[in-house]
Design a protein around this motif. Structure first.
Motif, mmCIF file in Angstrom:
data_model
loop_
_atom_site.group_PDB
_atom_site.id
_atom_site.type_symbol
_atom_site.label_atom_id
_atom_site.label_comp_id
_atom_site.label_asym_id
_atom_site.label_seq_id
_atom_site.Cartn_x
_atom_site.Cartn_y
_atom_site.Cartn_z
ATOM 1 N N ASN A 133 -2.500 -0.054 -3.939
ATOM 2 C CA ASN A 133 -3.146 -0.423 -2.678
ATOM 3 C C ASN A 133 -3.818 -1.770 -2.866
ATOM 4 O O ASN A 133 -4.658 -1.918 -3.746
ATOM 5 N N LEU A 134 -3.431 -2.748 -2.049
ATOM 6 C CA LEU A 134 -4.015 -4.083 -2.102
ATOM 7 C C LEU A 134 -4.911 -4.262 -0.883
ATOM 8 O O LEU A 134 -4.426 -4.245 0.252
ATOM 9 N N PRO A 135 -6.215 -4.411 -1.075
ATOM 10 C CA PRO A 135 -7.079 -4.678 0.073
ATOM 11 C C PRO A 135 -6.793 -6.066 0.620
ATOM 12 O O PRO A 135 -6.496 -6.995 -0.131
ATOM 13 N N GLY A 137 1.614 -1.385 5.899
ATOM 14 C CA GLY A 137 0.464 -2.245 6.159
ATOM 15 C C GLY A 137 -0.438 -1.527 7.131
ATOM 16 O O GLY A 137 0.033 -0.989 8.134
ATOM 17 N N LEU A 138 -1.721 -1.488 6.803
ATOM 18 C CA LEU A 138 -2.675 -0.771 7.631
ATOM 19 C C LEU A 138 -3.850 -1.663 7.991
ATOM 20 O O LEU A 138 -4.388 -2.370 7.130
ATOM 21 N N ALA A 139 -4.223 -1.642 9.262
ATOM 22 C CA ALA A 139 -5.414 -2.337 9.729
ATOM 23 C C ALA A 139 -6.589 -1.375 9.590
ATOM 24 O O ALA A 139 -6.475 -0.184 9.898
ATOM 25 N N PHE A 140 -7.713 -1.886 9.122
ATOM 26 C CA PHE A 140 -8.915 -1.075 8.942
ATOM 27 C C PHE A 140 -9.828 -1.277 10.137
ATOM 28 O O PHE A 140 -10.283 -2.384 10.415
ATOM 29 N N LEU A 141 -10.075 -0.213 10.865
ATOM 30 C CA LEU A 141 -10.999 -0.220 11.995
ATOM 31 C C LEU A 141 -12.335 0.297 11.460
ATOM 32 O O LEU A 141 -12.599 1.502 11.443
ATOM 33 N N LYS A 142 -13.131 -0.629 10.969
ATOM 34 C CA LYS A 142 -14.336 -0.305 10.204
ATOM 35 C C LYS A 142 -15.318 0.569 10.973
ATOM 36 O O LYS A 142 -15.852 1.539 10.421
ATOM 37 N N GLU A 143 -15.581 0.232 12.215
ATOM 38 C CA GLU A 143 -16.578 0.980 13.000
ATOM 39 C C GLU A 143 -16.191 2.454 13.140
ATOM 40 O O GLU A 143 -17.054 3.325 13.124
ATOM 41 N N GLN A 144 -14.905 2.707 13.271
ATOM 42 C CA GLN A 144 -14.421 4.080 13.446
ATOM 43 C C GLN A 144 -14.032 4.742 12.122
ATOM 44 O O GLN A 144 -13.699 5.917 12.107
ATOM 45 N N ARG A 145 -14.036 3.956 11.027
ATOM 46 C CA ARG A 145 -13.589 4.430 9.706
ATOM 47 C C ARG A 145 -12.178 5.017 9.807
ATOM 48 O O ARG A 145 -11.876 6.088 9.300
ATOM 49 N N ILE A 166 -2.728 -14.307 -0.238
ATOM 50 C CA ILE A 166 -1.623 -14.930 0.496
ATOM 51 C C ILE A 166 -1.244 -14.108 1.724
ATOM 52 O O ILE A 166 -0.877 -14.655 2.758
ATOM 53 N N CYS A 167 -1.384 -12.796 1.619
ATOM 54 C CA CYS A 167 -0.995 -11.923 2.733
ATOM 55 C C CYS A 167 -2.072 -11.811 3.809
ATOM 56 O O CYS A 167 -1.836 -11.204 4.850
ATOM 57 N N ALA A 168 -3.227 -12.405 3.587
ATOM 58 C CA ALA A 168 -4.305 -12.337 4.579
ATOM 59 C C ALA A 168 -3.887 -12.796 5.973
ATOM 60 O O ALA A 168 -4.435 -12.305 6.958
ATOM 61 N N PRO A 169 -2.887 -13.715 6.133
ATOM 62 C CA PRO A 169 -2.482 -14.060 7.498
ATOM 63 C C PRO A 169 -1.997 -12.880 8.328
ATOM 64 O O PRO A 169 -1.860 -12.994 9.529
ATOM 65 N N PHE A 170 -1.755 -11.725 7.701
ATOM 66 C CA PHE A 170 -1.390 -10.580 8.527
ATOM 67 C C PHE A 170 -2.571 -10.194 9.404
ATOM 68 O O PHE A 170 -2.445 -9.425 10.348
ATOM 69 N N SER A 176 -5.071 -3.004 4.431
ATOM 70 C CA SER A 176 -4.515 -2.857 3.094
ATOM 71 C C SER A 176 -2.997 -2.844 3.160
ATOM 72 O O SER A 176 -2.399 -2.493 4.180
ATOM 73 N N LEU A 177 -2.416 -3.269 2.053
ATOM 74 C CA LEU A 177 -0.985 -3.106 1.828
ATOM 75 C C LEU A 177 -0.838 -1.960 0.846
ATOM 76 O O LEU A 177 -1.508 -1.950 -0.197
ATOM 77 N N ASN A 178 0.011 -1.012 1.161
ATOM 78 C CA ASN A 178 0.243 0.134 0.294
ATOM 79 C C ASN A 178 1.686 0.097 -0.190
ATOM 80 O O ASN A 178 2.614 0.175 0.618
ATOM 81 N N LEU A 179 1.851 -0.028 -1.496
ATOM 82 C CA LEU A 179 3.169 -0.029 -2.116
ATOM 83 C C LEU A 179 3.320 1.283 -2.862
ATOM 84 O O LEU A 179 2.431 1.660 -3.635
ATOM 85 N N LEU A 180 4.417 1.978 -2.626
ATOM 86 C CA LEU A 180 4.687 3.227 -3.327
ATOM 87 C C LEU A 180 6.027 3.136 -4.034
ATOM 88 O O LEU A 180 6.960 2.510 -3.524
ATOM 89 N N SER A 181 6.103 3.794 -5.195
ATOM 90 C CA SER A 181 7.323 3.730 -5.988
ATOM 91 C C SER A 181 7.357 4.909 -6.959
ATOM 92 O O SER A 181 6.636 5.888 -6.778
ATOM 93 N N HIS A 182 8.179 4.775 -8.007
ATOM 94 C CA HIS A 182 8.339 5.814 -9.025
ATOM 95 C C HIS A 182 7.093 5.908 -9.904
ATOM 96 O O HIS A 182 6.237 5.025 -9.882
ATOM 97 N N ARG A 183 7.019 6.974 -10.705
ATOM 98 C CA ARG A 183 5.881 7.181 -11.609
ATOM 99 C C ARG A 183 5.592 5.942 -12.452
ATOM 100 O O ARG A 183 6.499 5.324 -12.979
ATOM 101 N N HIS A 184 4.333 5.617 -12.566
ATOM 102 C CA HIS A 184 3.819 4.554 -13.446
ATOM 103 C C HIS A 184 4.346 3.158 -13.095
ATOM 104 O O HIS A 184 4.272 2.256 -13.926
ATOM 105 N N ALA A 185 4.840 2.970 -11.887
ATOM 106 C CA ALA A 185 5.428 1.681 -11.496
ATOM 107 C C ALA A 185 4.424 0.537 -11.542
ATOM 108 O O ALA A 185 4.804 -0.608 -11.787
ATOM 109 N N TYR A 186 3.155 0.826 -11.323
ATOM 110 C CA TYR A 186 2.166 -0.240 -11.193
ATOM 111 C C TYR A 186 1.120 -0.238 -12.310
ATOM 112 O O TYR A 186 0.149 -0.981 -12.250
ATOM 113 N N ASP A 187 1.333 0.575 -13.318
ATOM 114 C CA ASP A 187 0.356 0.695 -14.399
ATOM 115 C C ASP A 187 0.053 -0.640 -15.070
ATOM 116 O O ASP A 187 -1.067 -0.856 -15.523
ATOM 117 N N GLN A 188 1.023 -1.514 -15.144
ATOM 118 C CA GLN A 188 0.840 -2.800 -15.817
ATOM 119 C C GLN A 188 0.690 -3.965 -14.838
ATOM 120 O O GLN A 188 0.825 -5.127 -15.225
#
Length: 173
Positions: A118-120, A45-53, A154-158, A130-142
């Motif tokens: 990557n879910l914004p 999970g990553l916080a985006f600090l927009k001003e600093q990019r 739903i995850c916005a409360p983070f 963003s939430l970044n999920l990583l896995s095996h090849r083609h895990a998220y194609d569908q």
């Protein structure tokens, strides 16, 4: 999963996140939710600090390749425009996609992490992380776009964790 079990999982997560009394409890629920809906080998999970990019890692399911507290410059490449500026998810299917968006790509690939979702995360009208999920090849194609949007919402409360980061000492780039 059929629609009914997915809806039940989403409803349970929404309630649990709303009742969570700490960021640790929120991240535990977010981890459970994204694993049950999409699956992952590494979740950050990553916080985006927009001003600093900059992105600041505020959660990692495995501190070895991606420790919490680290910063990443976002630049203005296609990934940043899509996820951070437009607030749209990014799906990468293979090693070439991993190399295109991650500075630590070789370390991730060595660990068998060959695809990404990557879910914004939105808050107050803009992308806050963003939430970044990583896995095996083609895990998220569908991956279903509506499920991606529901899980992101739903995850916005983070945002609670983002709002309470306190003063941040920015790295020298």
């Amino acid at each position: 999963m059929k629609d009914e079990p997915k809806l039940k999982c989403l409803a349970q997560a929404a309630q649990a996140l709303g009742r969570a009394q700490s960021s640790e409890a929120q991240w535990s629920e977010i981890s459970r939710l994204v694993d049950s809906i999409f699956g992952y080998s590494l979740l950050t999970g990553l916080a985006f600090l927009k001003e600093q990019r900059l992105m600041r890692r505020i959660f990692s399911s495995d501190e070895t390749p991606n420790p919490s507290g680290g910063f990443k410059a976002t630049g203005k490449g296609p990934w940043s425009v899509q996820v951070l500026d437009r607030g749209r998810p990014y799906i990468g299917s293979d090693e070439a996609d991993i190399r295109a968006v991650f500075s630590e790509a070789e370390l991730l690939i060595e660990r068998g992490l060959h695809s990404v979702l990557n879910l914004p995360i939105w808050g107050a009208g803009c992308v806050i992380g963003s939430l970044n999920l990583l896995s095996h090849r083609h895990a998220y194609d569908q991956a279903d776009g509506q499920l991606i949007d529901l899980v992101s919402g739903i995850c916005a409360p983070f945002a609670f964790a983002v709002e309470h980061l306190g003063p941040v000492a920015l790295p020298t780039l």
